[in-house]
Design a protein around this motif. Structure first.
Motif, PDB file in Angstrom:
ATOM      1  N   UNK A 286     150.065 -87.310  42.024  1.00 55.53           N
ATOM      2  CA  UNK A 286     151.321 -87.719  42.642  1.00 55.53           C
ATOM      3  C   UNK A 286     151.504 -87.120  44.030  1.00 55.53           C
ATOM      4  N   UNK A 287     150.528 -86.335  44.498  1.00 55.53           N
ATOM      5  CA  UNK A 287     150.625 -85.675  45.803  1.00 55.53           C
ATOM      6  C   UNK A 287     149.608 -86.243  46.785  1.00 55.53           C
ATOM      7  N   UNK A 288     149.902 -86.048  48.058  1.00 56.21           N
ATOM      8  CA  UNK A 288     148.984 -86.487  49.109  1.00 56.21           C
ATOM      9  C   UNK A 288     147.816 -85.533  49.269  1.00 56.21           C
ATOM     10  N   UNK A 289     148.104 -84.238  49.218  1.00 59.08           N
ATOM     11  CA  UNK A 289     147.119 -83.198  49.545  1.00 59.08           C
ATOM     12  C   UNK A 289     147.027 -82.201  48.400  1.00 59.08           C
ATOM     13  N   UNK A 290     145.800 -81.852  48.029  1.00 60.48           N
ATOM     14  CA  UNK A 290     145.550 -80.774  47.067  1.00 60.48           C
ATOM     15  C   UNK A 290     144.877 -79.633  47.817  1.00 60.48           C
ATOM     16  N   UNK A 291     145.409 -78.439  47.666  1.00 52.36           N
ATOM     17  CA  UNK A 291     144.872 -77.271  48.350  1.00 52.36           C
ATOM     18  C   UNK A 291     143.846 -76.562  47.479  1.00 52.36           C
ATOM     19  N   UNK A 292     142.756 -76.118  48.094  1.00 60.81           N
ATOM     20  CA  UNK A 292     141.681 -75.434  47.384  1.00 60.81           C
ATOM     21  C   UNK A 292     141.836 -73.934  47.436  1.00 60.81           C
ATOM     22  N   UNK A 293     140.841 -73.242  47.980  1.00 59.07           N
ATOM     23  CA  UNK A 293     140.881 -71.778  48.051  1.00 59.07           C
ATOM     24  C   UNK A 293     140.743 -71.347  49.514  1.00 59.07           C
ATOM     25  N   UNK A 294     141.282 -70.146  49.814  1.00 64.35           N
ATOM     26  CA  UNK A 294     141.330 -69.694  51.203  1.00 64.35           C
ATOM     27  C   UNK A 294     141.058 -68.198  51.352  1.00 64.35           C
ATOM     28  N   UNK A 295     140.697 -67.517  50.237  1.00 64.98           N
ATOM     29  CA  UNK A 295     140.445 -66.091  50.292  1.00 64.98           C
ATOM     30  C   UNK A 295     139.087 -65.773  50.896  1.00 64.98           C
ATOM     31  N   UNK A 296     138.948 -64.539  51.406  1.00 60.89           N
ATOM     32  CA  UNK A 296     137.684 -64.110  52.026  1.00 60.89           C
ATOM     33  C   UNK A 296     136.970 -63.050  51.200  1.00 60.89           C
ATOM     34  N   UNK A 297     137.254 -63.000  49.881  1.00 63.21           N
ATOM     35  CA  UNK A 297     136.536 -62.062  49.022  1.00 63.21           C
ATOM     36  C   UNK A 297     135.086 -62.528  48.856  1.00 63.21           C
ATOM     37  N   UNK A 298     134.178 -61.617  48.501  1.00 61.06           N
ATOM     38  CA  UNK A 298     132.789 -62.049  48.294  1.00 61.06           C
ATOM     39  C   UNK A 298     132.659 -63.196  47.308  1.00 61.06           C
ATOM     40  N   UNK A 299     133.419 -63.132  46.214  1.00 63.13           N
ATOM     41  CA  UNK A 299     133.355 -64.226  45.230  1.00 63.13           C
ATOM     42  C   UNK A 299     133.891 -65.519  45.831  1.00 63.13           C
ATOM     43  N   UNK A 300     134.944 -65.421  46.622  1.00 64.26           N
ATOM     44  CA  UNK A 300     135.517 -66.608  47.234  1.00 64.26           C
ATOM     45  C   UNK A 300     134.561 -67.324  48.167  1.00 64.26           C
ATOM     46  N   UNK A 301     133.573 -66.605  48.681  1.00 68.46           N
ATOM     47  CA  UNK A 301     132.584 -67.207  49.578  1.00 68.46           C
ATOM     48  C   UNK A 301     131.416 -67.819  48.828  1.00 68.46           C
ATOM     49  N   UNK A 302     131.418 -67.700  47.479  1.00 64.38           N
ATOM     50  CA  UNK A 302     130.285 -68.189  46.686  1.00 64.38           C
ATOM     51  C   UNK A 302     130.633 -69.340  45.769  1.00 64.38           C
ATOM     52  N   UNK A 303     131.897 -69.733  45.712  1.00 68.03           N
ATOM     53  CA  UNK A 303     132.307 -70.702  44.696  1.00 68.03           C
ATOM     54  C   UNK A 303     132.821 -71.994  45.322  1.00 68.03           C
ATOM     55  N   UNK A 304     132.772 -73.048  44.513  1.00 67.01           N
ATOM     56  CA  UNK A 304     133.521 -74.281  44.774  1.00 67.01           C
ATOM     57  C   UNK A 304     134.436 -74.440  43.568  1.00 67.01           C
ATOM     58  N   UNK A 305     135.723 -74.230  43.709  1.00 66.30           N
ATOM     59  CA  UNK A 305     136.595 -74.141  42.531  1.00 66.30           C
ATOM     60  C   UNK A 305     136.863 -75.492  41.879  1.00 66.30           C
ATOM     61  N   UNK A 306     137.282 -75.426  40.616  1.00 66.63           N
ATOM     62  CA  UNK A 306     137.637 -76.632  39.875  1.00 66.63           C
ATOM     63  C   UNK A 306     138.602 -77.509  40.645  1.00 66.63           C
ATOM     64  N   UNK A 307     139.618 -76.873  41.252  1.00 64.60           N
ATOM     65  CA  UNK A 307     140.687 -77.655  41.872  1.00 64.60           C
ATOM     66  C   UNK A 307     140.191 -78.530  43.013  1.00 64.60           C
ATOM     67  N   UNK A 308     139.121 -78.154  43.668  1.00 66.63           N
ATOM     68  CA  UNK A 308     138.578 -78.983  44.740  1.00 66.63           C
ATOM     69  C   UNK A 308     138.040 -80.292  44.159  1.00 66.63           C
ATOM     70  N   UNK A 309     137.257 -80.202  43.091  1.00 67.04           N
ATOM     71  CA  UNK A 309     136.727 -81.400  42.440  1.00 67.04           C
ATOM     72  C   UNK A 309     137.844 -82.222  41.800  1.00 67.04           C
ATOM     73  N   UNK A 310     138.761 -81.542  41.134  1.00 68.52           N
ATOM     74  CA  UNK A 310     139.808 -82.250  40.413  1.00 68.52           C
ATOM     75  C   UNK A 310     140.767 -82.946  41.370  1.00 68.52           C
ATOM     76  N   UNK A 311     141.127 -82.269  42.450  1.00 72.91           N
ATOM     77  CA  UNK A 311     142.002 -82.894  43.434  1.00 72.91           C
ATOM     78  C   UNK A 311     141.360 -84.120  44.055  1.00 72.91           C
ATOM     79  N   UNK A 312     140.064 -84.020  44.338  1.00 71.42           N
ATOM     80  CA  UNK A 312     139.348 -85.163  44.904  1.00 71.42           C
ATOM     81  C   UNK A 312     139.315 -86.320  43.909  1.00 71.42           C
ATOM     82  N   UNK A 313     139.016 -86.011  42.638  1.00 69.93           N
ATOM     83  CA  UNK A 313     138.964 -87.048  41.614  1.00 69.93           C
ATOM     84  C   UNK A 313     140.315 -87.723  41.423  1.00 69.93           C
TER      85      UNK A 313
END
Length: 391
Positions: A286-313
Motif C-alpha cells: 500500500x506504500x510507494x517506497x519501502x526502506x531497506x537498511x542504512x547502518x554502517x556496522x560490519x554486518x550491515x555491509x555484508x547483507x541484503x535484508x529480507x525487506x529489500x526483496x519483499x518490498x521489491x516483490x
C-alpha cells in the motif's frame, strides 16, 4: 529430499522460499518441521544471557523428540533421503540431522552467523567467541552451506562448502499486485499534517493543507545494521525541507527509542509495534517506497535484508544503502544511497516525491521482480545438489 528442523516459515520465510524454489524445479520436498516458537531476537537474547538457556534447551528437546519420530516414520515410508535441508536458524538442528542422516547430503541454510549477529547487537568477549564456536560446529556438520551473500560465504572456515542463494521473496508477497488499483494511484492528494497527536498505538496525525504525498514504509527489528536513527533523521529532514511524506514504521528493537526521539514532533508518522506476517505484504504494497537498511556496522555491509526483496516483490520502489552485496544483487532495480548518510537519504526521499522520478524508479523496480522469485534464486543450490547426485 526433506527439510528438517525447528524453523518457523511464517516468521522467517527464508526456508519457505527455498522449498518453493526446489518444488518449482520438480524436486519432491517433504517437510519434517517442528517450529521452536522463538523469534530470532529471542534466540539471540537467550544465547547472550546464559540463564535463559534452560528454557531454550527444554523446548528444543521436545521438538527434537518429535522430529526423531517424524524421521523414523519417514524412513520407513520413503527410505533414506538423498539430501536433507536444515532450515534457517538451524545451528542446533544440524547436529541432530547429521546424527540421523549420516549418509545423506546435509545442507545447512546458514543465513545468520550467531557470533556475527550477537556482535552487531552489542555483545562482546566470551559470548561472541562461544557463539562463533557454535557457528563453526554447525557448518562442520553440513556438507553444503547456503549463505545469502558472497561476503558471508567467505566467512565460512571452508568457503568451498558455500553456495550463495539470494534471500528472495515468497510468491505471496507478489499477490497484493493483483489489486485493480494501479501502483501509481498510491501517490494521491492527502491532508498534510501540520501538528501531531498520538493515538493508542503511537500513530501521529493531524491535518492542514492538501498536497501530493509520498507514502513510505519501514519494517524491521531496529537493530544497528538497519540504521534506524539514520533513517529517522532523514525522514525528519526531508519533512522539514517541505517533502509531504506519510511514513509507516513497523517493529521494535534496541534502536527504536532513538528513532522515536529523532522523529518526535515530525508530522505524518505512524508507528506499529507489530504486524502479523500474513498482513505485512498488503501493508507494504500500500506504500510507494519501502526502506531497506542504512547502518554502517560490519554486518550491515555484508547483507541484503529480507525487506529489500519483499518490498521489491510487493511493488514498491526500494531505497537502501549502497553496499557491495546490495549493489551486486539488485543495483539495477533499487535506489541506492551512501551508507549511514541521512542527508543523502533525505535528498532521495525529496527526489522521489516528484511523480516523474517515482515513475522511473518504479519501472526499474518492476524489471527486477522476476529475478527474486523462489525458482530463480534457488538455481545455484539445485545445480550443486545435482552435481552431488543428491536430486
Amino acid at each position: 529430499m526433506i527439510t528438517f528442523g525447528t524453523y518457523d516459515a511464517a516468521r522467517h520465510p527464508r526456508t519457505a522460499v527455498l522449498v518453493a524454489g526446489l518444488r518449482a524445479h520438480g524436486v519432491k520436498v517433504t517437510e519434517l518441521n517442528r517450529p521452536l516458537g522463538f523469534s530470532t531476537a529471542e534466540r539471540v537474547r537467550m544465547l547472550q544471557q546464559p540463564w535463559r538457556l534452560p528454557a531454550l534447551a527444554a523446548r528444543l528437546l521436545r521438538c527434537w523428540a518429535a522430529l526423531v519420530g517424524d524421521a523414523v516414520r519417514h524412513r520407513r515410508a520413503e527410505g533414506r533421503p538423498a539430501a536433507v535441508l536444515v532450515g534457517y536458524l538451524g545451528h542446533f538442528d544440524v547436529l541432530l540431522a547429521r546424527v540421523l542422516y549420516p549418509r545423506s547430503v546435509v545442507v545447512l541454510d546458514h543465513l545468520v552467523f550467531a557470533g556475527d549477529t550477537a556482535a552487531d547487537r552489542g555483545a562482546a568477549g566470551l559470548r561472541v567467541r562461544l557463539l562463533t564456536g557454535l557457528d563453526r560446529l554447525a557448518v562442520a556438520c553440513a556438507d553444503v552451506v547456503v549463505t545469502d551473500t558472497d561476503e558471508h560465504r567467505r566467512m565460512l572456515p571452508d568457503p568451498d562448502k558455500g553456495v550463495v542463494v539470494l534471500v528472495g521473496a515468497p510468491d505471496e508477497w507478489r499477490a497484493p499486485q493483483a489489486s485493480p488499483v494501479e501502483p501509481a494511484s498510491r501517490v494521491e492528494l492527502v491532508e498534510t499534517p501540520a501538528s501531531t497527536s498520538s493515538t493508542s498505538d503511537g500513530s501521529v496525525s493531524t491535518s492542514s493543507t492538501s498536497e501530493v504525498s509520498l507514502s513510505v514504509v519501514f519494517f524491521g527489528l531496529f537493530t544497528p545494521l538497519q540504521g534506524a536513527p539514520v533513517l529517522a533523521a532523514a525522514v525528519r529532514d526531508a519533512v522539514a525541507a517541505g517533502a509531504p511524506l506519510r511514513v509507516t514504521m513497523v517493529g521494535t528493537g534496541q534502536d527504536l527509542p532513538r528513532a522515536r526521539e529523532v522523529l518526535a514532533g515530525t508530522p505524518g508518522i505512524t508507528w506499529h509495534d507489530w504486524v502479523e506476517p500474513a498482513d505485512l505484504p498488503a501493508l507494504v504494497a500500500a506504500h510507494d517506497v519501502c526502506l531497506g537498511i542504512f547502518g554502517d556496522t560490519p554486518k550491515g555491509l555484508r547483507v541484503v535484508p529480507n525487506k529489500v526483496y519483499q518490498g521489491l516483490a510487493a511493488g514498491c520502489v526500494v531505497v537502501t544503502s549502497d553496499t557491495p552485496p546490495q549493489r551486486r544483487a539488485l543495483g539495477e532495480n533499487v535506489e541506492l544511497v551512501p551508507v549511514a548518510d541521512a542527508a543523502a537519504l533525505a535528498a532521495e526521499l525529496v527526489r522521489l516525491g516528484d511523480p516523474g522520478a517515482l515513475s522511473t524508479a518504479r519501472a526499474r523496480a518492476a524489471r527486477g521482480r522476476d529475478r527474486i522469485r523462489p525458482q530463480v534464486v534457488v538455481e545455484p543450490l539445485v545445480a550443486e545438489l545435482r552435481r552431488r547426485d543428491a536430486l
